[in-house]
Design a protein around this motif. Structure first.
Motif, PDB file in Angstrom:
ATOM      1  N   MET A  41      -5.507  -9.359  36.007  1.00 50.72           N
ATOM      2  CA  MET A  41      -4.143  -9.732  36.364  1.00 50.72           C
ATOM      3  C   MET A  41      -3.616 -10.794  35.403  1.00 50.72           C
ATOM      4  N   VAL A  42      -2.374 -10.628  34.996  1.00 49.85           N
ATOM      5  CA  VAL A  42      -1.718 -11.563  34.081  1.00 49.85           C
ATOM      6  C   VAL A  42      -0.421 -12.027  34.729  1.00 49.85           C
ATOM      7  N   THR A  43      -0.221 -13.322  34.752  1.00 44.60           N
ATOM      8  CA  THR A  43       1.005 -13.893  35.288  1.00 44.60           C
ATOM      9  C   THR A  43       1.655 -14.758  34.206  1.00 44.60           C
ATOM     10  N   ALA A  44       2.958 -14.627  34.054  1.00 37.21           N
ATOM     11  CA  ALA A  44       3.689 -15.408  33.058  1.00 37.21           C
ATOM     12  C   ALA A  44       4.891 -16.076  33.709  1.00 37.21           C
ATOM     13  N   ASN A  45       5.075 -17.359  33.425  1.00 33.22           N
ATOM     14  CA  ASN A  45       6.236 -18.116  33.872  1.00 33.22           C
ATOM     15  C   ASN A  45       7.144 -18.379  32.670  1.00 33.22           C
ATOM     16  N   TYR A  46       8.438 -18.335  32.894  1.00 30.63           N
ATOM     17  CA  TYR A  46       9.374 -18.584  31.806  1.00 30.63           C
ATOM     18  C   TYR A  46      10.601 -19.319  32.343  1.00 30.63           C
ATOM     19  N   LYS A  47      11.301 -19.975  31.424  1.00 31.67           N
ATOM     20  CA  LYS A  47      12.540 -20.680  31.759  1.00 31.67           C
ATOM     21  C   LYS A  47      13.436 -20.694  30.528  1.00 31.67           C
ATOM     22  N   LEU A  48      14.692 -20.340  30.721  1.00 33.50           N
ATOM     23  CA  LEU A  48      15.656 -20.305  29.633  1.00 33.50           C
ATOM     24  C   LEU A  48      16.491 -21.580  29.611  1.00 33.50           C
ATOM     25  N   GLN A  49      16.745 -22.088  28.401  1.00 39.63           N
ATOM     26  CA  GLN A  49      17.640 -23.226  28.212  1.00 39.63           C
ATOM     27  C   GLN A  49      18.649 -22.871  27.125  1.00 39.63           C
ATOM     28  N   LEU A  50      19.886 -23.227  27.348  1.00 35.78           N
ATOM     29  CA  LEU A  50      20.977 -22.898  26.439  1.00 35.78           C
ATOM     30  C   LEU A  50      21.276 -24.077  25.518  1.00 35.78           C
ATOM     31  N   TYR A  51      21.436 -23.784  24.230  1.00 42.52           N
ATOM     32  CA  TYR A  51      21.730 -24.844  23.260  1.00 42.52           C
ATOM     33  C   TYR A  51      23.155 -25.359  23.451  1.00 42.52           C
ATOM     34  N   ASP A  52      23.290 -26.678  23.485  1.00 48.67           N
ATOM     35  CA  ASP A  52      24.595 -27.336  23.640  1.00 48.67           C
ATOM     36  C   ASP A  52      24.990 -27.958  22.303  1.00 48.67           C
ATOM     37  N   PRO A  53      25.950 -27.375  21.567  1.00 47.89           N
ATOM     38  CA  PRO A  53      26.315 -27.905  20.243  1.00 47.89           C
ATOM     39  C   PRO A  53      26.936 -29.296  20.309  1.00 47.89           C
ATOM     40  N   LYS A 110      27.481 -12.426  26.045  1.00 50.15           N
ATOM     41  CA  LYS A 110      28.703 -13.067  26.543  1.00 50.15           C
ATOM     42  C   LYS A 110      28.441 -14.421  27.172  1.00 50.15           C
ATOM     43  N   TRP A 111      27.150 -14.712  27.459  1.00 54.07           N
ATOM     44  CA  TRP A 111      26.857 -15.956  28.170  1.00 54.07           C
ATOM     45  C   TRP A 111      26.660 -17.130  27.224  1.00 54.07           C
ATOM     46  N   PHE A 112      26.185 -16.860  25.990  1.00 54.36           N
ATOM     47  CA  PHE A 112      25.966 -18.004  25.103  1.00 54.36           C
ATOM     48  C   PHE A 112      26.668 -17.871  23.764  1.00 54.36           C
ATOM     49  N   SER A 113      27.399 -16.804  23.520  1.00 54.03           N
ATOM     50  CA  SER A 113      28.366 -16.693  22.413  1.00 54.03           C
ATOM     51  C   SER A 113      27.846 -17.254  21.098  1.00 54.03           C
ATOM     52  N   GLY A 114      26.747 -16.726  20.635  1.00 54.21           N
ATOM     53  CA  GLY A 114      26.212 -17.130  19.347  1.00 54.21           C
ATOM     54  C   GLY A 114      25.269 -18.309  19.388  1.00 54.21           C
ATOM     55  N   SER A 115      25.154 -18.995  20.505  1.00 53.22           N
ATOM     56  CA  SER A 115      24.237 -20.128  20.603  1.00 53.22           C
ATOM     57  C   SER A 115      22.806 -19.641  20.710  1.00 53.22           C
ATOM     58  N   MET A 116      21.882 -20.562  20.476  1.00 54.43           N
ATOM     59  CA  MET A 116      20.465 -20.240  20.561  1.00 54.43           C
ATOM     60  C   MET A 116      19.957 -20.506  21.976  1.00 54.43           C
ATOM     61  N   LEU A 117      18.969 -19.752  22.345  1.00 56.55           N
ATOM     62  CA  LEU A 117      18.280 -19.957  23.614  1.00 56.55           C
ATOM     63  C   LEU A 117      16.884 -20.498  23.346  1.00 56.55           C
ATOM     64  N   ARG A 118      16.468 -21.458  24.125  1.00 55.26           N
ATOM     65  CA  ARG A 118      15.086 -21.921  24.089  1.00 55.26           C
ATOM     66  C   ARG A 118      14.374 -21.322  25.302  1.00 55.26           C
ATOM     67  N   VAL A 119      13.264 -20.678  25.046  1.00 49.97           N
ATOM     68  CA  VAL A 119      12.503 -20.023  26.103  1.00 49.97           C
ATOM     69  C   VAL A 119      11.158 -20.725  26.244  1.00 49.97           C
ATOM     70  N   HIS A 120      10.922 -21.298  27.399  1.00 54.53           N
ATOM     71  CA  HIS A 120       9.618 -21.863  27.719  1.00 54.53           C
ATOM     72  C   HIS A 120       8.776 -20.753  28.332  1.00 54.53           C
ATOM     73  N   PHE A 121       7.613 -20.514  27.745  1.00 57.00           N
ATOM     74  CA  PHE A 121       6.799 -19.359  28.128  1.00 57.00           C
ATOM     75  C   PHE A 121       5.367 -19.804  28.367  1.00 57.00           C
ATOM     76  N   ASP A 122       4.815 -19.355  29.481  1.00 57.44           N
ATOM     77  CA  ASP A 122       3.483 -19.787  29.889  1.00 57.44           C
ATOM     78  C   ASP A 122       2.722 -18.567  30.428  1.00 57.44           C
ATOM     79  N   ILE A 123       1.616 -18.194  29.771  1.00 55.80           N
ATOM     80  CA  ILE A 123       0.827 -17.031  30.168  1.00 55.80           C
ATOM     81  C   ILE A 123      -0.470 -17.492  30.823  1.00 55.80           C
TER      82      ILE A 123
END
Length: 215
Positions: A41-53, A110-123
């Motif tokens: 069994m494999v479990t992964a947690n993730y969280k998205l953060q939006l870049y604020d210019p 449409k949600w971040f209009s060219g901005s970068m997303l930071r993804v926290h990923f944990d396996i």
């Protein structure tokens, strides 16, 4: 005895938690390769953060932003393909030992209009993927019973890791034998070509000398 302890510790290290973060752009796909034994069994947690210019930092993403998760086994079969929310967890169980490909991407722009997303990923792989606190509450286990369950799961995971290592060794040996066989036949083919060319040259020279009445 010390050698066995070292082997057990090494195998346990293979199932440690892997945590990281990365950045993705619009519709960009990030894939990870995870070597997993069968029936694990494999479990992964993730969280998205939006870049604020404006601040140059990252803030919590919009509630409507989702993360598309795809998981394929070593035979390229799709184990999981689903869109999740901006923060959460997904779980799957391997059925074939080998390299599993885990891909994450957001197919919405449409949600971040060219901005970068930071993804926290944990396996979390193996017994690390089991929520023992929830298990203890659900099954009403005592502390001793829970510890015994953890030890049994660890032994089971070590056995799976050992079987997977034997599986890798067998595949490596088969690959080595096939490569050696091909190299041998290539060498035999080269020798055969040289012999045929030498015979043809000698036959041609003999006819030439006979034509010139030199022999």
């Amino acid at each position: 005895m010390m050698g066995r302890v070292i082997i057990l510790i090494s195998l346990c290290v293979l199932s440690v938690v892997e945590g990281l973060y990365f950045h993705i752009g619009e519709t960009e796909r990030k894939c990870f390769i995870e070597e997993i034994p069968d029936e694990t069994m494999v479990t992964a947690n993730y969280k998205l953060q939006l870049y604020d210019p404006r601040t140059g930092g990252y803030m919590p993403s919009n509630a409507g932003l989702g993360m598309h998760v795809e998981v394929k086994d070593p035979e390229d079969n799709m184990l999981l393909s689903r869109v999740y929310s901006s923060e959460g967890r997904f779980t799957f169980t391997s059925h074939t030992p080998g390299e599993h490909v885990i891909c994450l991407f957001s197919n919405s722009t449409k949600w971040f209009s060219g901005s970068m997303l930071r993804v926290h990923f944990d396996i979390q792989v193996g017994e690390h993927a089991i929520d023992y606190a929830t298990m203890a509450q659900k099954e009403k286990l005592t502390e001793l019973q829970l510890r015994v369950r953890q030890l049994l799961d660890q032994v089971d995971q070590i056995t799976k890791e050992q079987n997977y290592q034997r599986y890798r060794e067998e595949r490596f040996r088969q690959t080595s034998e096939n490569t050696s066989r091909r190299v041998l036949w290539w060498a035999v083919g080269q020798v055969g070509v040289l012999l045929v060319m030498g015979w043809w040259q000698m036959r041609h020279l003999r006819k030439f000398f006979e034509a010139k009445k030199l022999v």
